[in-house]
Motif scaffolding. Structure first.
Motif, PDB file in Angstrom:
ATOM      1  N   LEU A  52       0.827  -1.203   0.000  1.00  0.00           N
ATOM      2  CA  LEU A  52       0.000   0.000   0.000  1.00  0.00           C
ATOM      3  C   LEU A  52       0.864   1.257   0.000  1.00  0.00           C
ATOM      4  O   LEU A  52       0.504   2.269  -0.615  1.00  0.00           O
ATOM      5  CB  LEU A  52      -0.928  -0.002   1.216  1.00  0.00           C
ATOM      6  CG  LEU A  52      -1.980  -1.111   1.276  1.00  0.00           C
ATOM      7  CD1 LEU A  52      -2.870  -0.945   2.503  1.00  0.00           C
ATOM      8  CD2 LEU A  52      -2.824  -1.131   0.008  1.00  0.00           C
ATOM      9  N   GLN A  53       1.999   1.204   0.705  1.00  0.00           N
ATOM     10  CA  GLN A  53       2.903   2.354   0.713  1.00  0.00           C
ATOM     11  C   GLN A  53       3.405   2.636  -0.705  1.00  0.00           C
ATOM     12  O   GLN A  53       3.396   3.774  -1.179  1.00  0.00           O
ATOM     13  CB  GLN A  53       4.096   2.092   1.639  1.00  0.00           C
ATOM     14  CG  GLN A  53       3.752   1.831   3.090  1.00  0.00           C
ATOM     15  CD  GLN A  53       3.497   3.101   3.878  1.00  0.00           C
ATOM     16  OE1 GLN A  53       3.517   4.196   3.342  1.00  0.00           O
ATOM     17  NE2 GLN A  53       3.260   2.946   5.176  1.00  0.00           N
ATOM     18  N   ILE A  54       3.868   1.570  -1.387  1.00  0.00           N
ATOM     19  CA  ILE A  54       4.375   1.722  -2.749  1.00  0.00           C
ATOM     20  C   ILE A  54       3.246   2.117  -3.704  1.00  0.00           C
ATOM     21  O   ILE A  54       3.394   3.000  -4.554  1.00  0.00           O
ATOM     22  CB  ILE A  54       5.052   0.426  -3.209  1.00  0.00           C
ATOM     23  CG1 ILE A  54       6.282   0.129  -2.330  1.00  0.00           C
ATOM     24  CG2 ILE A  54       5.456   0.518  -4.677  1.00  0.00           C
ATOM     25  CD1 ILE A  54       6.921  -1.227  -2.581  1.00  0.00           C
ATOM     26  N   GLY A  55       2.095   1.462  -3.548  1.00  0.00           N
ATOM     27  CA  GLY A  55       0.959   1.767  -4.412  1.00  0.00           C
ATOM     28  C   GLY A  55       0.502   3.205  -4.283  1.00  0.00           C
ATOM     29  O   GLY A  55       0.169   3.852  -5.278  1.00  0.00           O
ATOM     30  N   TYR A 100       7.817  15.162  -3.316  1.00  0.00           N
ATOM     31  CA  TYR A 100       7.860  13.872  -4.006  1.00  0.00           C
ATOM     32  C   TYR A 100       9.202  13.173  -3.835  1.00  0.00           C
ATOM     33  O   TYR A 100       9.249  11.943  -3.674  1.00  0.00           O
ATOM     34  CB  TYR A 100       7.521  14.045  -5.483  1.00  0.00           C
ATOM     35  CG  TYR A 100       6.045  14.164  -5.720  1.00  0.00           C
ATOM     36  CD1 TYR A 100       5.179  13.159  -5.295  1.00  0.00           C
ATOM     37  CD2 TYR A 100       5.492  15.281  -6.340  1.00  0.00           C
ATOM     38  CE1 TYR A 100       3.818  13.257  -5.482  1.00  0.00           C
ATOM     39  CE2 TYR A 100       4.131  15.391  -6.536  1.00  0.00           C
ATOM     40  CZ  TYR A 100       3.299  14.382  -6.102  1.00  0.00           C
ATOM     41  OH  TYR A 100       1.937  14.488  -6.278  1.00  0.00           O
ATOM     42  N   LEU A 101      10.287  13.931  -3.859  1.00  0.00           N
ATOM     43  CA  LEU A 101      11.586  13.306  -3.613  1.00  0.00           C
ATOM     44  C   LEU A 101      11.646  12.741  -2.197  1.00  0.00           C
ATOM     45  O   LEU A 101      12.153  11.636  -1.966  1.00  0.00           O
ATOM     46  CB  LEU A 101      12.704  14.328  -3.829  1.00  0.00           C
ATOM     47  CG  LEU A 101      13.009  14.694  -5.291  1.00  0.00           C
ATOM     48  CD1 LEU A 101      14.043  15.809  -5.350  1.00  0.00           C
ATOM     49  CD2 LEU A 101      13.492  13.470  -6.062  1.00  0.00           C
ATOM     50  N   GLY A 102      11.130  13.511  -1.236  1.00  0.00           N
ATOM     51  CA  GLY A 102      11.128  13.046   0.154  1.00  0.00           C
ATOM     52  C   GLY A 102      10.246  11.831   0.349  1.00  0.00           C
ATOM     53  O   GLY A 102      10.633  10.876   1.042  1.00  0.00           O
ATOM     54  N   GLU A 103       9.061  11.838  -0.260  1.00  0.00           N
ATOM     55  CA  GLU A 103       8.165  10.691  -0.100  1.00  0.00           C
ATOM     56  C   GLU A 103       8.726   9.450  -0.792  1.00  0.00           C
ATOM     57  O   GLU A 103       8.581   8.329  -0.275  1.00  0.00           O
ATOM     58  CB  GLU A 103       6.781  11.045  -0.640  1.00  0.00           C
ATOM     59  CG  GLU A 103       6.045  12.048   0.246  1.00  0.00           C
ATOM     60  CD  GLU A 103       4.670  12.401  -0.258  1.00  0.00           C
ATOM     61  OE1 GLU A 103       3.864  12.906   0.541  1.00  0.00           O
ATOM     62  OE2 GLU A 103       4.385  12.185  -1.457  1.00  0.00           O
ATOM     63  N   ALA A 104       9.360   9.633  -1.943  1.00  0.00           N
ATOM     64  CA  ALA A 104       9.981   8.486  -2.615  1.00  0.00           C
ATOM     65  C   ALA A 104      11.107   7.913  -1.765  1.00  0.00           C
ATOM     66  O   ALA A 104      11.244   6.687  -1.638  1.00  0.00           O
ATOM     67  CB  ALA A 104      10.516   8.919  -3.979  1.00  0.00           C
ATOM     68  N   ALA A 109      13.040   3.716   1.894  1.00  0.00           N
ATOM     69  CA  ALA A 109      13.568   3.323   3.202  1.00  0.00           C
ATOM     70  C   ALA A 109      12.706   2.232   3.835  1.00  0.00           C
ATOM     71  O   ALA A 109      13.222   1.290   4.458  1.00  0.00           O
ATOM     72  CB  ALA A 109      13.651   4.538   4.118  1.00  0.00           C
ATOM     73  N   LEU A 110      11.395   2.328   3.671  1.00  0.00           N
ATOM     74  CA  LEU A 110      10.506   1.298   4.203  1.00  0.00           C
ATOM     75  C   LEU A 110      10.691  -0.020   3.467  1.00  0.00           C
ATOM     76  O   LEU A 110      10.599  -1.097   4.063  1.00  0.00           O
ATOM     77  CB  LEU A 110       9.051   1.757   4.105  1.00  0.00           C
ATOM     78  CG  LEU A 110       8.648   2.945   4.979  1.00  0.00           C
ATOM     79  CD1 LEU A 110       7.197   3.329   4.714  1.00  0.00           C
ATOM     80  CD2 LEU A 110       8.846   2.634   6.455  1.00  0.00           C
ATOM     81  N   PRO A 122       0.226   0.130   9.917  1.00  0.00           N
ATOM     82  CA  PRO A 122      -1.104   0.632  10.282  1.00  0.00           C
ATOM     83  C   PRO A 122      -1.477   1.950   9.617  1.00  0.00           C
ATOM     84  O   PRO A 122      -2.661   2.262   9.485  1.00  0.00           O
ATOM     85  CB  PRO A 122      -0.995   0.807  11.808  1.00  0.00           C
ATOM     86  CG  PRO A 122       0.060  -0.161  12.224  1.00  0.00           C
ATOM     87  CD  PRO A 122       1.058  -0.151  11.108  1.00  0.00           C
ATOM     88  N   ALA A 123      -0.476   2.726   9.198  1.00  0.00           N
ATOM     89  CA  ALA A 123      -0.756   4.013   8.557  1.00  0.00           C
ATOM     90  C   ALA A 123      -0.911   3.888   7.051  1.00  0.00           C
ATOM     91  O   ALA A 123      -1.294   4.852   6.385  1.00  0.00           O
ATOM     92  CB  ALA A 123       0.367   5.000   8.878  1.00  0.00           C
ATOM     93  N   ALA A 124      -0.613   2.706   6.496  1.00  0.00           N
ATOM     94  CA  ALA A 124      -0.601   2.545   5.040  1.00  0.00           C
ATOM     95  C   ALA A 124      -1.967   2.739   4.383  1.00  0.00           C
ATOM     96  O   ALA A 124      -2.058   3.370   3.323  1.00  0.00           O
ATOM     97  CB  ALA A 124      -0.026   1.174   4.677  1.00  0.00           C
TER      98      ALA A 124
END
Length: 233
Positions: A52-55, A100-104, A109-110, A122-124
């Motif tokens: 879900l994080q990647i999606g 976007y760079l930070g979120e990527a 990292a995850l 749980p936050a995904a």
């Protein structure tokens, strides 16, 4: 008065009213469903949290990359085509690159640190919901919905609400440098889309020609809402 400096633009030929109304209703219901899913925040099964994080990141990047929105025209970023109370400075939109760079980097990292991915799982769901709501904004902030700028405002508000839910869920589990790498860009994202929602309300007030009294109320609401304790960091 700045608000009345320019008349509204001549819109392109609109789609059939029934079709555009149906599309607007679908988008609004989708935004409401995103908020509902974020508030329920049903845990992802197994390793689904990382998926879900990647999606969520993929949904966000792909939807924003599609051309045709009002802000695809650089002039719209600094010179609104409809009467407006104010416009953000053009350079302010460079913040999207940072976000976007930070979120990527955070999602990467995850993906590398599976223990952190499990902690953030749980936050995904709320994170995915936020990016789906933003994708709906990308669909709504287009010429076909020029007379419905309230719709793009609602989608941005839904995006911000979902991001706040995701951040509040992840905060207890993600700490230290890794937690900051994941959380800081998303907090910046939440704050920016909250401000963007208010700017969209401002655009709607201008395009709808609500009148001086209501427009003044919208102008006053901007700093009041941004200074509210409930506003995202």
């Amino acid at each position: 008065m700045l608000f009345f400096a320019r008349p509204p633009p001549t819109p392109p030929p609109p789609p059939p009213p029934v079709a555009s109304g149906f599309a607007a209703a679908l988008i609004f219901c989708g935004a409401a469903a995103c908020v509902t899913a974020a508030l329920r925040n049903t845990p992802a099964p197994g390793k689904g949290g990382l998926g879900l994080q990647i999606g969520g990141l993929i949904v966000s990047v792909v939807s924003v990359a599609l051309p045709g929105r009002f802000d695809s025209d650089a002039d719209v970023l600094v010179r609104s085509p409809w009467p407006t109370l104010f416009n953000p400075a053009g350079f302010a939109f460079a913040i999207w690159g940072v976000i976007y760079l930070g979120e990527a980097a955070g999602v990467l990292a995850l993906a590398v640190n599976r223990e952190a991915a499990r902690a953030a799982a749980p936050a995904a769901p709320a994170w995915l919901s936020a990016n789906c709501a933003q994708a709906l904004w990308c669909a709504a902030f287009r010429p076909w919905a020029l007379s419905r700028l309230w719709l793009s405002s609602a989608c941005l508000a839904a995006t911000a609400a979902c991001l706040v839910v995701s951040q509040r869920t992840a905060a207890p589990a993600l700490r230290g440098p890794l937690g900051a790498l994941v959380s800081v860009p998303r907090s910046l994202h939440a704050g920016w889309v909250t401000a963007a929602a208010l700017v969209n309300v401002n655009a709607w007030a201008g395009s709808a020609s609500l009148g001086a009294a209501r427009c003044f109320a919208a102008a006053v609401a901007h700093p009041l809402l941004r200074s509210s304790p409930s506003s995202p960091p």
